[in-house]
Design an enzyme around this catalytic site. Sequence first.
Site, mmCIF file in Angstrom:
data_model
loop_
_atom_site.group_PDB
_atom_site.id
_atom_site.type_symbol
_atom_site.label_atom_id
_atom_site.label_comp_id
_atom_site.label_asym_id
_atom_site.label_seq_id
_atom_site.Cartn_x
_atom_site.Cartn_y
_atom_site.Cartn_z
ATOM 1 N N TYR A 94 41.645 49.008 56.769
ATOM 2 C CA TYR A 94 40.965 49.125 58.063
ATOM 3 C C TYR A 94 41.099 50.526 58.654
ATOM 4 O O TYR A 94 40.364 50.893 59.564
ATOM 5 C CB TYR A 94 41.506 48.096 59.065
ATOM 6 C CG TYR A 94 41.168 46.645 58.742
ATOM 7 C CD1 TYR A 94 40.336 46.318 57.677
ATOM 8 C CD2 TYR A 94 41.680 45.617 59.509
ATOM 9 C CE1 TYR A 94 40.037 45.003 57.377
ATOM 10 C CE2 TYR A 94 41.382 44.291 59.216
ATOM 11 C CZ TYR A 94 40.560 43.989 58.154
ATOM 12 O OH TYR A 94 40.271 42.677 57.857
ATOM 13 N N LYS A 100 47.445 41.801 45.649
ATOM 14 C CA LYS A 100 46.458 41.652 44.568
ATOM 15 C C LYS A 100 46.859 42.689 43.514
ATOM 16 O O LYS A 100 46.074 43.556 43.114
ATOM 17 C CB LYS A 100 45.045 41.893 45.132
ATOM 18 C CG LYS A 100 43.934 41.504 44.207
ATOM 19 C CD LYS A 100 43.715 40.015 44.050
ATOM 20 C CE LYS A 100 42.618 39.741 43.048
ATOM 21 N NZ LYS A 100 42.550 38.342 42.621
ATOM 22 N N ASP A 108 44.308 35.390 46.275
ATOM 23 C CA ASP A 108 43.384 34.271 46.046
ATOM 24 C C ASP A 108 44.151 32.961 45.899
ATOM 25 O O ASP A 108 43.770 31.923 46.449
ATOM 26 C CB ASP A 108 42.471 34.542 44.823
ATOM 27 C CG ASP A 108 43.212 35.157 43.645
ATOM 28 O OD1 ASP A 108 44.353 35.638 43.828
ATOM 29 O OD2 ASP A 108 42.666 35.152 42.536
ATOM 30 N N ASP A 121 44.748 39.411 57.999
ATOM 31 C CA ASP A 121 43.685 39.078 58.949
ATOM 32 C C ASP A 121 43.054 37.744 58.555
ATOM 33 O O ASP A 121 42.891 36.820 59.371
ATOM 34 C CB ASP A 121 42.637 40.216 58.895
ATOM 35 C CG ASP A 121 41.595 40.107 59.995
ATOM 36 O OD1 ASP A 121 41.747 39.253 60.883
ATOM 37 O OD2 ASP A 121 40.624 40.886 59.952
ATOM 38 N N ASP A 125 44.125 33.583 60.113
ATOM 39 C CA ASP A 125 43.143 32.690 60.737
ATOM 40 C C ASP A 125 43.049 31.369 59.971
ATOM 41 O O ASP A 125 42.911 30.301 60.569
ATOM 42 C CB ASP A 125 41.756 33.349 60.808
ATOM 43 C CG ASP A 125 41.587 34.141 62.097
ATOM 44 O OD1 ASP A 125 42.595 34.348 62.806
ATOM 45 O OD2 ASP A 125 40.455 34.550 62.404
#
Length: 358
Positions: free
Chosen positions: A140, A191, A223, A247, A251
């Site tokens: 980001y 990852k 994943d 992020d 959620d």
Amino acid sequence: MSHKVLVLPGDGIGPEIMAEAVKVLESLRSDGLDIELEHGLVGGAAHDASGTPLPENTLRLARAADAVLLGAVGGPRWESLNIALRPEKGLLGLRSELGLFANLRPALLYPQLASASSLKAEVVAGLDLMIVRELTGGIYFGQPRGVRVLADGQREGFNTLVYSESEIRRIARVAFDIAMKRGRRVCSVDKANVLECTELWREVVSMVAKDYPQVSLTHMYVDNAAMQLVRAPKQFDVIVTTNMFGDILSDEAAMLTGSIGMLPSASVDAAHKGMYEPIHGSAPDIAGKGIANPLGTILSVAMMLRYTLDQPDLALRVERAVEAVLSQGLRTADIHTNGCSRVGTAQMGAAVVAALHG
Ligand code: NAD
């Protein structure tokens, strides 16, 4: 030692839910909690009063405080403002000015509310996990970034995933410190099979783990983590991960609990100074009606007691008081089910204070 807490109610339901959280906090003075409360403006309320969502005075008070307790910001009244003046800029400004690089997002489901989740009650009842998300680095913020025009005339978008060893080390330390106060298990999500940057992440987190021999560390690809969160979420204690993965996963984890009004969060720095706030927004649709659920903000007080003010016993008492009012069958409208008593914001706050001192 006296602790300084800056209270920023914000907009919409912010002042209503904050009034109840402050009652809970102030009631703990009789148990020896030594706190000084300061009050300030942020978001739309600050914009209306002084033309900016983050006034200099609020920033000064926040820098001087040990912790900031925030309600929520935003609402339709301010949506047409220039982006730099919008209420959310107040929040982002506080996080960056205070250097709050670690976002703590617990997902906790009280057994009394297990039917609120979209998953089967036995999968989620008693769920209690914490996601530690890196907040100020990663893809980001990485440079270079942008959209450029290629030689053949088509456009190409690009972002950079970048983490230095020191950025990884400091977020890993926060996660291990938190695990020491919880179930002593950390799962680092990356990852590493595809991204070199998270290969380094895995290596550095493993090095930090050597300083915490009481904590067990596992690694999981993102994943698989997304899948495990809906398959068997109770396997997790603390998850530590990058900004973007955190992020998304935080959620996902929040929604396992099914009720946005119940969840607290925090953003902290290396010294555990922090800003504590419920995960929901300012809920303009119910603002001023006295029906908002104050429990997410009250549980933010509990997090503040545990992680910044170092008062784990009081934190636990607040959490137990919340559980007690749920066991009494008290519910605000957002979590109401048949057979329970519907209460308003102030009644819920009063019930928590009564349960704390009962
Ligand atoms: P929201 O979280 O405010 O509301 C979503 C839904 O959940 C609404 O129906 C609302 O009534 C309900 N809800 C939220 N909190 C509740 C509570 N404590 N008790 C009962 N019901 C509750 O999200 P939104 O509607 O997308 O956004 C409204 C405003 O809040 C926007 O201006 C948005 O930018 C802002 N916002 C602020 C924050 C923050 O301050 N951290 C976070 C998200 C959104």
